[in-house]
Design an enzyme around this catalytic site. Structure first.
Site, PDB file in Angstrom:
ATOM      1  N   HIS A 124       0.586  -1.054  -0.161  1.00 14.17           N
ATOM      2  CA  HIS A 124       0.091  -0.199   0.113  1.00 14.17           C
ATOM      3  C   HIS A 124       0.863   0.698  -0.101  1.00 14.17           C
ATOM      4  O   HIS A 124       0.632   2.529  -0.942  1.00 14.17           O
ATOM      5  CB  HIS A 124      -0.869   0.115   1.372  1.00 14.17           C
ATOM      6  CG  HIS A 124      -1.278   0.505   1.265  1.00 14.17           C
ATOM      7  ND1 HIS A 124      -1.818   2.547   2.295  1.00 14.17           N
ATOM      8  CD2 HIS A 124      -2.272   1.526   0.402  1.00 14.17           C
ATOM      9  CE1 HIS A 124      -2.223   2.704   1.864  1.00 14.17           C
ATOM     10  NE2 HIS A 124      -3.256   3.044   1.579  1.00 14.17           N
ATOM     11  N   CYS A 165      -4.918   0.130 -16.007  1.00  6.94           N
ATOM     12  CA  CYS A 165      -4.668   0.834 -15.486  1.00  6.94           C
ATOM     13  C   CYS A 165      -3.880   0.131 -14.202  1.00  6.94           C
ATOM     14  O   CYS A 165      -4.096   0.790 -12.797  1.00  6.94           O
ATOM     15  CB  CYS A 165      -5.528   1.968 -14.868  1.00  6.94           C
ATOM     16  SG  CYS A 165      -7.270   0.190 -14.145  1.00  6.94           S
TER      17      CYS A 165
END
Length: 883
Positions: free
Chosen positions: A465, A843
């Site tokens: 993350h 993406c």
């Protein structure tokens, strides 16, 4: 006479000398980079010491034969030696006409410092005496001493320290500081002592037969190809598919024969700035390794003008010839022996990002290269450097490095240590620069991450993350730094033997993973006019569009400034964390026991979402914006902590009682949340969620259109695995669109598409394309589900897989073209068969990785979307695939 790409060459030894060469610069695969360039320099008439190259194919045959010389190769080497002897009028082992050789390695790809070199080969007692008669005792016995040390270490595997001990003991006994202070008598004595080292270490004398020395040296270079450091270098730099190393045997020339001799290294242009001026160092009366070893401080190359004007003049002309010939900046090694210049090596010079762009633009302006060739001269990594702050002088802080983690997001950051996202935001609002230090980050930390100058985490990989978010913002991040221990309760971090408290200064190098004590000086990104010129050439060539992943108006503006042609991914969930009011409304929606109460919470969220979309549409005026509906599992929006703390916070924020809060938490708890209740599954289970987001998008789009902004919204449904899932969401979105258009009295164009991130979706892409107007591959999740690897846990085994060659790359960083790439190809083909005008893009994180971008361009995708700071890199990669 470049080798055929397949099959084997029958010739294994290739000669070169001034005006005569059997090889050329196009034969790097066979002769190695060094051998091919030596042959080329000789063939264009430069003064290159004559020699011969034993091919990489011979090395491959040697390895395949279980490290035995292939039949006939030694006879070919001796033929090569005879050619050099005739050329020089000297002979190996002849005291009256001594020929000394250097034996160097050279693979097809430059691997600096990775392979082994032997100089002054051919010396023994008789040859040293003959050399002394011609060139003086000191020179002869210094050369012999150096040869014994180097040959012993490289070829006979005798530790260098055993020779060094003898040298240091003699200097100490004589009260001397430098090697150069030793007399000829001292050096003769050292030669005798060095020979004893052979007997003590190997139980056998130094091999005095020069031909045996040559044979052993050739074998040692072949063996060095499989040395641990060479293998490690190839692994780190992802160098694969090479046959082996070539061996370059070359007549020695000496820079240590008095004040009319010398040696030097130069770049034909400044490798730091790109300035068109020779940049290098020179040492009078020295051998090449004296420059490299730093035994003496070299002088600036300009000093050579005064002491050796004729050789300098020839050197300048040679540099001009080589740049014109190779059409690239060159890194050159040379020696002057008794006023005569010899060119020892040339190769394309390594350079900084700033230098790379300037050299490419200058060479086009000088008429040296075409624009398409210039595009190849700048590496994606060069642009990465230009777009992030850097340390002024990385070598100055080396003794302050206290830990090293993963270089998760490039650039440099300096700040005061804080341990919570809240503190990061508070300190930042007071004008302070902070480094956020966490065991690991979660989506709830995004506010603090955005406020921080840099992020340091104890756990997490290159696609954790922290890493993904930091790269998206162009923020420096060092992740997975196992050498640190974070104690949030006491607000301290232990790094090695150091304990840092809140407020203490720390520096991070996100390009190397270094964690540095204290406040190191920074220089801002060097965005020059040359970069704008260069990128305009890039855009003229590429066909693949480059969009950006951006979640806020600020991100959208940064993306546009970096050349993005639209937004390929706007993640709506990131907007929910932007303020306390928003996250409270999200939690009320999650806790709502009835549809009515859930709708009330969503009504509170609607204006926030609408206002965010208005800002993004305004920033991207005239360009498309692809908005992904809510994707992550709902538990990610709950507070952090133990169950009691979460229940307490939820009750105070939402008014729920403890029993209801606990029941809701248990219901949201999932064994495998990444494959659980998320994506379109949320929108189907709670249709009011999709309705609210669609309404916010359409109302924002019409409001902006009314203000004269050109808006092209595209709504993307995440985690679709069946056409029925997409059909459900498409019908819902179209209903909302019609309601909004009716109530606002205006209609706008829009598209609905889907993420392709579940392998099944790729396989049934033809059916999904009947409903979808565009596909966007979410390659992060597609990789996760295709490999069956949890992205958050791969750090435990990926390093082992890479080290053992089970994987060539981390598939979350570099697209797995054989597996995941095949699904991308298949889905694109099947989707376009059902809907020929289907718009297809990607993406995931791979959208900014150069080799992956090249694959997407070849596969026929319309666009890639990547973080705003990687947009220029993707633009370059998309152009390079066509040149």
């Amino acid at each position: 006479m470049a080798p055929a790409p397949c099959g084997r060459s029958s010739q294994r030894v290739f000669h070169f000398g001034k005006g005569k060469s059997e090889g050329n610069k196009n034969m790097k695969e066979l002769l190695g980079g060094k051998g091919a360039n030596l042959a080329e320099m000789a063939s264009i008439g430069l003064s290159v010491p004559p020699g011969f190259t034993v091919s990489t194919e011979a090395c491959q045959q040697y390895q395949e034969a279980g490290r035995a010389l292939p039949p006939g190769l030694w006879a070919e080497v001796l033929d090569g030696l005879r050619w050099v002897e005739e050329y020089m009028g000297a002979a190996l082992g002849d005291p009256r006409r001594p020929l000394l050789l250097s034996v160097r390695s050279g693979a097809a790809v430059s691997m600096p410092g990775m392979m082994d070199t032997v100089l002054n080969l051919g010396l023994n007692d008789q040859v040293a005496a003959g050399l002394a008669a011609k060139s003086g005792d000191r020179f002869a016995y210094d050369s012999f001493r150096r040869f014994l040390d180097m040959f012993g270490n490289v070829v006979m595997d005798i530790p260098h320290a055993l020779f060094e001990e003898k040298l240091e003991a003699m200097k100490k006994a004589k009260g001397l500081k430098n090697d150069t202070d030793l007399t000829a008598t001292d050096l003769k004595e050292l030669v005798s002592q060095y020979k004893n080292v052979y007997v003590e270490a190997k139980g056998e004398p130094f091999p005095s037969d020069p031909k045996r020395q040559l044979e052993l040296a050739v074998l040692a270079v072949f063996d060095s190809w499989e040395s641990p450091r060479a293998k490690k270098y190839r692994s780190i730099n992802q160098i694969t598919g090479l046959r082996g190393t070539a061996v370059n045997v070359q007549c020695m020339v000496f820079g240590n024969m008095g004040n009319t001799s010398g040696t030097g290294v130069l770049f034909t242009r400044n490798p730091n700035t790109g300035e068109k001026k020779l940049y290098g160092e020179f040492l009078v009366n020295a051998q090449g390794e004296d420059v490299v070893a730093g035994i003496r401080t070299p002088e600036d190359l300009d000093a050579m003008k005064d002491v050796m004007p004729q050789a300098y003049k020839e050197l300048v002309e040679n540099c001009r010839i080589l740049e014109s010939h190779y059409k690239e900046m060159q890194d050159i090694e040379f020696t002057v022996q008794e006023s005569r210049l010899w060119m020892l090596q040339c190769r394309t010079g390594k350079r900084t990002g700033k230098s790379a762009v300037k050299i490419a633009v200058d060479m086009v302006n000088e008429g040296l290269v075409e624009r398409r060739a210039a595009i190849k001269m700048v590496e994606p990594g060069h642009l990465d450097q230009l777009l992030h702050p850097q340390f002024e002088n990385p070598s100055a802080y080396k003794d302050q490095v206290i830990a090293t983690g993963l270089p998760a997001s490039p650039g440099a950051a300096v700040g005061q240590v804080v341990f919570t996202a809240e503190d990061a935001e508070t300190w930042h609002s007071q004008g302070k620069s902070v480094i956020l230090v966490r065991a690991e980050t979660s989506p709830e930390d995004v506010g603090g991450m955005h406020a921080a100058a840099g992020i340091l985490t104890e756990r997490g990989g290159m696609t954790s993350h922290a890493a993904v978010v930091a790269r998206g913002w162009g923020k420096c991040c060092v992740s997975g730094c196992s050498g640190i221990r974070v104690n949030d309760a006491e607000k301290v971090v232990k790094i090695g033997g150091n304990v840092l408290r809140e407020g203490e200064w720390l520096s991070l190098n996100g390009s190397t993973g270094e964690v540095i004590l204290g406040k190191q000086p920074l220089s801002p990104p060097a965005l020059s006019g040359d970069l704008g010129t260069f990128m305009s050439w890039v855009d003229d060539v590429r066909k693949l569009k480059v969009l950006a992943n951006a979640d806020t108006p600020e991100d959208a503006l940064a993306a546009r400034n970096n050349g993005a042609e639209g937004i390929g991914l706007c993640r709506t969930e990131h907007m929910f964390f932007a303020s306390d009011e928003r996250i409270k409304a999200v939690r009320q929606m999650i806790m709502a026991p009835t549809v009515e109460l859930r709708q009330q919470a969503l009504d509170r969220l609607l204006p926030y979402q609408r206002s965010d979309f208005e800002g993004i549409f305004r920033a991207m005026d005239g360009l498309s914006v692809t908005i992904r509906l809510l994707d992550p599992p709902l538990h990610e929006f709950l507070p952090e902590g133990n169950v009691e703390e979460i229940v307490r916070e939820l009750c105070s924020e939402t008014g729920a009682n403890q029993e209801d809060a606990l029941a809701r938490i248990e219901k949201l708890s999932e064994v495998n949340p990444m494959l659980g209740f998320r994506g379109c599954r949320l929108g189907i289970s709670y249709p009011e969620l999709t309705e609210m987001q669609a309404r916010a998008i359409f109302e924002a789009a019409i409001a902006m259109t009314n203000q004269g902004v050109q808006v092209f919204p595209e709504i993307m449904v995440p985690l679709v695995g069946t056409p029925q899932e997409l059909g459900h969401q498409v019908a819902l979105i179209r209903q909302v669109a019609n309601k909004v258009f009716t109530s606002m009295g205006k209609t706008i164009g829009y598209k609905i598409g889907t993420m392709i991130e579940i392998p099944r979706a790729a396989l049934v892409a033809d059916e999904i394309a009947e409903q979808a107007e565009f596909f966007s591959f979410g390659t992060n999740d597609l990789t996760q589900m295709t490999f069956g690897y949890s992205r958050d846990d791969v750090g435990k085994f990926i390093p082992i897989y890479l080290a053992q060659g089970i994987l060539q790359h981390d598939p979350f960083e570099v697209l797995d073209q054989r597996g995941v790439g095949e699904l991308v190809k298949l889905a694109t083909e099947r989707g376009r068969k059902a809907r020929p005008n289907l718009k297809v893009g990607i993406c995931g994180e791979h959208g900014g990785e150069p080799s992956s971008v090249a694959f997407f361009a070849k596969t026929g995708l319309d666009y890639v979307s990547c973080s705003p700071f990687r947009v220029p890199i993707a633009r370059l990669a998309a152009a390079q695939v066509l040149v």
